[in-house]
Design a protein around this motif. Sequence first.
Motif, short mmCIF file in Angstrom:
data_model
loop_
_atom_site.label_atom_id
_atom_site.label_comp_id
_atom_site.label_asym_id
_atom_site.label_seq_id
_atom_site.Cartn_x
_atom_site.Cartn_y
_atom_site.Cartn_z
N LYS A 126 0.92 -1.25 0.16
CA LYS A 126 -0.11 0.03 0.22
C LYS A 126 1.02 1.38 0.00
O LYS A 126 0.53 2.27 -0.34
CB LYS A 126 -1.05 -0.11 1.19
CG LYS A 126 -1.79 1.26 1.07
CD LYS A 126 -2.81 1.21 2.17
CE LYS A 126 -3.71 2.38 2.20
NZ LYS A 126 -4.62 2.88 3.44
N GLY A 127 1.97 1.06 0.75
CA GLY A 127 3.02 2.36 0.52
C GLY A 127 3.35 2.73 -0.44
O GLY A 127 3.46 3.87 -0.98
N HIS A 128 3.76 1.71 -1.39
CA HIS A 128 4.10 1.92 -2.93
C HIS A 128 3.07 2.53 -3.51
O HIS A 128 3.15 3.60 -4.37
CB HIS A 128 4.76 0.75 -3.72
CG HIS A 128 6.06 0.28 -3.52
ND1 HIS A 128 6.67 0.22 -2.13
CD2 HIS A 128 7.01 0.13 -4.19
CE1 HIS A 128 7.95 -0.11 -2.09
NE2 HIS A 128 8.19 -0.08 -3.31
N PHE A 129 1.89 1.81 -3.51
CA PHE A 129 0.78 2.18 -4.18
C PHE A 129 0.27 3.90 -3.84
O PHE A 129 -0.01 4.56 -4.66
CB PHE A 129 -0.75 1.46 -4.01
CG PHE A 129 -1.94 2.31 -4.38
CD1 PHE A 129 -2.32 2.45 -5.49
CD2 PHE A 129 -2.67 2.51 -3.11
CE1 PHE A 129 -3.33 3.07 -5.85
CE2 PHE A 129 -3.78 3.20 -3.60
CZ PHE A 129 -4.19 3.51 -4.94
N ALA A 130 0.33 4.10 -2.80
CA ALA A 130 -0.25 5.25 -2.18
C ALA A 130 0.63 6.56 -2.82
O ALA A 130 0.16 7.68 -3.43
CB ALA A 130 -0.26 5.68 -0.67
N MET A 131 2.04 6.35 -2.70
CA MET A 131 3.15 7.37 -3.17
C MET A 131 2.90 7.14 -4.76
O MET A 131 3.08 8.54 -5.37
CB MET A 131 4.28 7.08 -2.90
CG MET A 131 4.65 6.99 -1.30
SD MET A 131 4.43 8.84 -0.77
CE MET A 131 5.30 9.84 -1.79
N LEU A 132 2.96 6.34 -5.56
CA LEU A 132 2.75 5.97 -6.99
C LEU A 132 1.52 6.87 -7.49
O LEU A 132 1.19 7.50 -8.28
CB LEU A 132 2.76 4.64 -7.26
CG LEU A 132 4.09 4.22 -8.00
CD1 LEU A 132 3.96 2.76 -8.11
CD2 LEU A 132 4.38 4.79 -9.16
N ARG A 133 0.62 6.64 -6.62
CA ARG A 133 -1.05 7.31 -7.04
C ARG A 133 -0.85 8.73 -7.14
O ARG A 133 -1.37 9.41 -7.94
CB ARG A 133 -1.91 6.75 -6.08
CG ARG A 133 -3.29 7.45 -6.04
CD ARG A 133 -4.16 7.63 -7.28
NE ARG A 133 -5.35 8.17 -6.93
CZ ARG A 133 -5.40 9.34 -7.13
NH1 ARG A 133 -4.37 10.15 -7.23
NH2 ARG A 133 -6.79 9.98 -7.04
N HIS A 134 -0.45 9.39 -5.95
CA HIS A 134 -0.39 10.96 -5.97
C HIS A 134 0.80 11.52 -6.72
O HIS A 134 0.40 12.32 -7.39
CB HIS A 134 -0.32 11.14 -4.50
CG HIS A 134 -1.20 11.00 -3.60
ND1 HIS A 134 -2.67 11.27 -3.82
CD2 HIS A 134 -1.35 9.86 -2.55
CE1 HIS A 134 -3.61 10.55 -3.18
NE2 HIS A 134 -3.03 9.83 -2.25
N ALA A 135 1.82 10.85 -6.84
CA ALA A 135 2.82 11.16 -7.65
C ALA A 135 2.54 11.11 -9.12
O ALA A 135 2.70 12.20 -10.11
CB ALA A 135 4.43 10.54 -7.73
#
Length: 302
Positions: A126-135
Motif C-alpha cells: 500500500k505504501g508503494h501504491f499510495a506514493m505512486l498514485r499521488h505522484a
Amino acid sequence: MSGLLDGRIAIVTGAGRGLGREHALELARQGATVIVNDLGTSGAGEGSSAGPADEVVAQIRAAGGEAVTNNADVADFAAAEGLVKQAIATFGGLDVLVNNAGFVRDRMLVNTSEEEWDAVIRVHLKGHFAMLRHAGAYWRAEAKAGRPRAARVINTSSGAGLQGSVGQATYSAAKAGIAGLTLVAAAELKPYGVTVNALAPSARTRMTEAVFAATMTAPDQGFDRMHPANVSPVVAWLASPGAADVTGRVIEVEGSRICVEDGWRHGPAADRDDRWDAAAVGPALRDLLARAGDPEPPYGAR
C-alpha cells in the motif's frame, strides 16, 4: 554537489536508515534536492521518531546539498499525498520518487497472524501504491498542462518477491506485488514521460543483518559486498534523464553484480481447439512441464 541529477527534486521514502539512507545521500551527491521521508519506526514497524530522517538531512546539508525532512506514514493515503505536495510547495515540483519504506515480521506461513500479514502488506504494497498514485496524478496533470517532467520512479522489490523466501511468506507476497505494480505503472505512466522500474537489492540492513552478518568485511579487507551503499548508484542512474528508455524492469543488485531479472513469460503451450478432457490434461501438461525450465527454488528451501 553536482552530477547526474543536477536540478532534480527527489523523494526517498524510508530514508532514515539502511538502503533508503544511502539512496538519499547518493542522490544528493549527484545534485538532487531530496525530501528525506522516514517514520522512524523499529525494524518491526513499531514506534516513531524524527531522529533518523533529521540526521540524514543534516548530513546532506553539511556536505553542501539541499534536503528537508518528512516523517509521514507513506501507507496513509492522505499523508502520502501530503508528501508529494510538500515537494511541490517547497521546491516547485517533483522529478524522482524512490519507494523504499518497509519493515519485516518474519514468520512461517502457518504461524503468521492476521495482524502481521496486514502490517507488512500495508507498509510495502500500500505504501508503494499510495506514493505512486499521488505522484503519478501530479505528473499526468503536468503533462496535460504542457509541462511534462522527465519523471522517474524506482520501487523496491526483493529476491524474496521474485523467487520466494522460506519464513517470509508475507514479505514475499508484498514484494511480488510491488514487482507486478511496477509493470502496470510503467505502462500506464509512459505516455506522460514517466519511467517506473524496481530494484531487488541484496544488502545488510536492519531487516537482513542476521542473514548477512557472516558476510561482513573489515574495512582493511577490501570491498564489502553487502554494504547498502553498493545499491545506490543504480538508483541514481535510473533517476537520471539518461535513463528515459528504461522502464518496466526489475533489476537485482548485490555488491558489484547487476542482474536484469527475466520475469514471467509465456512458455511452452498446447491448444486442442476444444475443451480439455480432464484425463487428457495430465499427459499434455506433463509434456509442457518437461519442455519448460525448472523454477528457481525459494531462498531457504531444502
